[in-house]
Motif scaffolding. Sequence first.
Motif, PDB file in Angstrom:
ATOM      1  N   PHE A 291       0.844  -1.194   0.000  1.00 18.33           N
ATOM      2  CA  PHE A 291       0.000   0.000   0.000  1.00 18.33           C
ATOM      3  C   PHE A 291       0.882   1.248   0.000  1.00 18.33           C
ATOM      4  N   ASP A 292       1.864   1.237   0.881  1.00 17.30           N
ATOM      5  CA  ASP A 292       2.769   2.376   1.030  1.00 17.30           C
ATOM      6  C   ASP A 292       4.196   1.875   0.881  1.00 17.30           C
ATOM      7  N   THR A 293       4.817   2.162  -0.254  1.00 16.26           N
ATOM      8  CA  THR A 293       6.193   1.720  -0.488  1.00 16.26           C
ATOM      9  C   THR A 293       7.200   2.630   0.202  1.00 16.26           C
ATOM     10  N   CYS A 294       6.729   3.780   0.705  1.00 14.08           N
ATOM     11  CA  CYS A 294       7.584   4.796   1.325  1.00 14.08           C
ATOM     12  C   CYS A 294       8.561   5.424   0.327  1.00 14.08           C
ATOM     13  N   ASP A 295       8.324   5.199  -0.948  1.00 11.32           N
ATOM     14  CA  ASP A 295       9.068   5.927  -1.980  1.00 11.32           C
ATOM     15  C   ASP A 295       8.292   7.219  -2.217  1.00 11.32           C
ATOM     16  N   LEU A 296       8.605   8.238  -1.433  1.00  9.81           N
ATOM     17  CA  LEU A 296       7.792   9.443  -1.394  1.00  9.81           C
ATOM     18  C   LEU A 296       7.847  10.244  -2.681  1.00  9.81           C
ATOM     19  N   GLU A 297       8.899  10.076  -3.466  1.00 10.96           N
ATOM     20  CA  GLU A 297       9.069  10.880  -4.667  1.00 10.96           C
ATOM     21  C   GLU A 297       8.535  10.198  -5.924  1.00 10.96           C
ATOM     22  N   GLN A 298       8.543   8.854  -5.959  1.00  9.21           N
ATOM     23  CA  GLN A 298       8.290   8.183  -7.227  1.00  9.21           C
ATOM     24  C   GLN A 298       7.136   7.186  -7.199  1.00  9.21           C
ATOM     25  N   ASP A 299       6.565   6.893  -6.019  1.00  6.65           N
ATOM     26  CA  ASP A 299       5.460   5.936  -5.930  1.00  6.65           C
ATOM     27  C   ASP A 299       4.217   6.597  -5.351  1.00  6.65           C
TER      28      ASP A 299
ATOM     29  N   THR B 128      -4.411   4.431  -0.435  1.00  6.02           N
ATOM     30  CA  THR B 128      -5.172   4.566   0.809  1.00  6.02           C
ATOM     31  C   THR B 128      -6.632   4.210   0.539  1.00  6.02           C
ATOM     32  N   GLY B 129      -7.485   4.466   1.514  1.00  2.97           N
ATOM     33  CA  GLY B 129      -8.912   4.241   1.340  1.00  2.97           C
ATOM     34  C   GLY B 129      -9.605   5.313   0.532  1.00  2.97           C
ATOM     35  N   ASP B 130      -8.882   6.343   0.092  1.00  2.00           N
ATOM     36  CA  ASP B 130      -9.475   7.386  -0.746  1.00  2.00           C
ATOM     37  C   ASP B 130      -9.793   6.843  -2.136  1.00  2.00           C
ATOM     38  N   THR B 131     -10.588   7.598  -2.885  1.00  2.00           N
ATOM     39  CA  THR B 131     -10.791   7.283  -4.295  1.00  2.00           C
ATOM     40  C   THR B 131      -9.442   7.306  -5.007  1.00  2.00           C
ATOM     41  N   VAL B 132      -9.155   6.252  -5.758  1.00  2.00           N
ATOM     42  CA  VAL B 132      -7.896   6.148  -6.500  1.00  2.00           C
ATOM     43  C   VAL B 132      -8.214   6.225  -7.991  1.00  2.00           C
TER      44      VAL B 132
ATOM     45  N   TYR C  26     -12.289   2.285  -5.636  1.00  2.00           N
ATOM     46  CA  TYR C  26     -11.960   2.163  -4.216  1.00  2.00           C
ATOM     47  C   TYR C  26     -11.167   0.863  -4.067  1.00  2.00           C
ATOM     48  N   LEU C  27      -9.851   0.949  -4.075  1.00  2.00           N
ATOM     49  CA  LEU C  27      -9.029  -0.253  -4.137  1.00  2.00           C
ATOM     50  C   LEU C  27      -9.040  -1.057  -2.845  1.00  2.00           C
ATOM     51  N   LEU C  28      -9.295  -0.418  -1.703  1.00  2.00           N
ATOM     52  CA  LEU C  28      -9.219  -1.131  -0.432  1.00  2.00           C
ATOM     53  C   LEU C  28     -10.581  -1.535   0.116  1.00  2.00           C
ATOM     54  N   ASP C  29     -11.671  -1.179  -0.576  1.00  2.00           N
ATOM     55  CA  ASP C  29     -13.010  -1.525  -0.101  1.00  2.00           C
ATOM     56  C   ASP C  29     -13.324  -2.993  -0.363  1.00  2.00           C
ATOM     57  N   PRO C  30     -14.218  -3.586   0.436  1.00  2.00           N
ATOM     58  CA  PRO C  30     -14.689  -4.942   0.142  1.00  2.00           C
ATOM     59  C   PRO C  30     -15.618  -4.922  -1.068  1.00  2.00           C
TER      60      PRO C  30
ATOM     61  N   PRO D 252     -12.612   7.819  15.696  1.00  2.00           N
ATOM     62  CA  PRO D 252     -12.219   7.736  14.281  1.00  2.00           C
ATOM     63  C   PRO D 252     -13.364   8.128  13.358  1.00  2.00           C
ATOM     64  N   TRP D 253     -13.011   8.782  12.262  1.00  2.00           N
ATOM     65  CA  TRP D 253     -14.011   9.279  11.318  1.00  2.00           C
ATOM     66  C   TRP D 253     -14.869   8.134  10.787  1.00  2.00           C
ATOM     67  N   LEU D 254     -16.146   8.426  10.606  1.00  2.00           N
ATOM     68  CA  LEU D 254     -17.038   7.421  10.026  1.00  2.00           C
ATOM     69  C   LEU D 254     -16.704   7.182   8.563  1.00  2.00           C
ATOM     70  N   GLN D 255     -16.400   8.252   7.854  1.00  2.00           N
ATOM     71  CA  GLN D 255     -16.050   8.108   6.446  1.00  2.00           C
ATOM     72  C   GLN D 255     -15.196   9.295   6.046  1.00  2.00           C
ATOM     73  N   ASN D 256     -14.251   9.042   5.150  1.00  2.00           N
ATOM     74  CA  ASN D 256     -13.341  10.094   4.730  1.00  2.00           C
ATOM     75  C   ASN D 256     -12.854   9.796   3.319  1.00  2.00           C
TER      76      ASN D 256
END
Length: 613
Positions: A164-172, A176-180, A210-214, A480-484
């Motif tokens: 989910f997070d490669t920690c390649d902040l510049e190139q990847d 997240t749960g946001d719209t992708v 939504y890549l992380l939704d069921p 925690p937020w209900l939805q974001n």
Amino acid sequence: MRIKFSMSQNVIHVDSELWRFREQVDSTETLRNRLGQAIRFTLGFCLVIGGISLPHVSGWEREAILDPLGKVHLAWTPHLETKVIEFEYTVQTLGWVGLGFSPTGGMRDSDVITAWIKDGRVFFDDRHVPVDHELPRVDDVPNYNLISAVETDTATIIRFTREFDTCDLEQDFHITGDTVKVIYAYGDTDPEGMDPFYHGSDNRGTKSLYLLDPPLGDIPDDPSIKEWIVSSEMVIPTLDTTYWCTIQKTPVVDVTHHIIGYKPYVKPGNEKYVHHLLLYACSIPDELVDVFNSWAEHDGVLCYGPDHPQEWNHCRSVLIAWAVGGEGETYPENVGYVLPEGGMFFMMEMHYDNPEGVSGIQDDSGLTVYYTDVLRPLEMATLGVGSSLHPASITPGRQSHFMNVGLCNFKCTEIAFPPEGIHIFSGFLHSHLLGESLREFPNHSPLVNMAPSENSTEIHYLNTGRRMRVRLFRNGEELPWLQNDNNYDFDYQQVRVFREHITLYPGDQLIMECDYDSSNRDSVTVSGFGTTEEMDGGYEYMVSEDQTLVDYLNEFDWSGVDMEGFQHLMRYDPHYTRCFNNQGELLPWNQTTSYPGGVDSWMPPGRECPSGK
């Protein structure tokens, strides 16, 4: 109408009585008589748009067709425990293929992979696009893991994983749960060298997911399940924005049934005109049954116009909300919405956009609603949260961030919710073209679908924003937020199923926040029904016989306004809140509401990246 302004220290003060927020909940008696409630929570408006029938891919949790021709297919499974997502990307080509993730849907700042198979050799690269109109560059560190690459007689199939997070902040790209916004491209042949060639204008595109939704679930293959076609044949008016309302009567049933889901239908060719659809359940007294039967045979009227019958205000509870990009919904297998013996009435509200004034467009878009006489353990209801249309909801032009909020007071939930709480199983966010951010909060008026169960609840949110969030406060603490969604897409408005049900209790306070971006507009935006307006308000408000409210506000000199102070007033000044039951009756609490004081804001956990990355 005229808006009152008083100027004080260069801040425009909008009289607080102009703010009106609606909370629509199931009646207190009904709620308290149900032992466990499964809730669908709706903020603002609920909408959906037609989808493509997908082939079943065994072993994958999710799948989607990315292109209009059905040549590009993506299947994936997010592994939440390890925070790794696995993909299988299939394209009907024997040339090169590309898949990526983009913050905007364009190439710039996107994170992509390219792959092809040539002379038995697999070419697979992790790439990024730092500037416009440039060939994707190979990453310094590859963070995609190729599992397999196969060519059939007609297709190229690439299977790979990434964190989910490669920690390649510049190139990847951080998934997240946001719209992708997923982007794709392909060539008809293999490249000659080590880089793909230009794909052309036809072999590329983008689709929000939504890549992380069921998964949304499928309608069961069961002979007991019946179909109700909900539609209205009409000619779309030559108006920029039209809301068209019709009364719809369900099939007459001799015993109680349960509605278990729906799929939208948009007439082919009308996708650009059909914006959203709402289906409101009608709760009417016996003496109105005959007149509603006659209205069900009627072609319909302009919603909320002079011909809109007052009796249609009995249709308040949103069961189905569909909008651009939506694919429908299947309720959990233990949840159903009651279709009583004899049937019932609904009001369907269609929102059409026709900014070019094209004439003669025939439309019969609508829904297929599925119902069964095999009753489920839980009965669903809908909770709606949102702000009403009102001219005091003003967003000045040229603002990159302007927060609009809706508040649901804890007194309302004390009255409406049963002691054991209600249980949310899905949610829906809705916005027009202006908003930037939205979140749901237990302090805002909601529309909710409920079912008597501890484990089933659906929550839908209606509002306008590019970033949207619903916040929850309980006993002096923010939870925690209900939805974001920090990357809301107007063209992809889909119900979101929660992996774990969320329980709301009496006394909870909800706040819905929409972060608007009006930086590309010179004009002010007032709440309204139009696509270029925001849902918090929406009539042709007149200041004088020849001047609209927008005209009046655009002539105002905003340069002398303390915009930070104005934003603070619009967000934190007391808002007048009202609670309604599904019959349109005011529940016995109506007061002003503000943000809870002295509460630390909840924030999601930060990224867990090693220092130096």
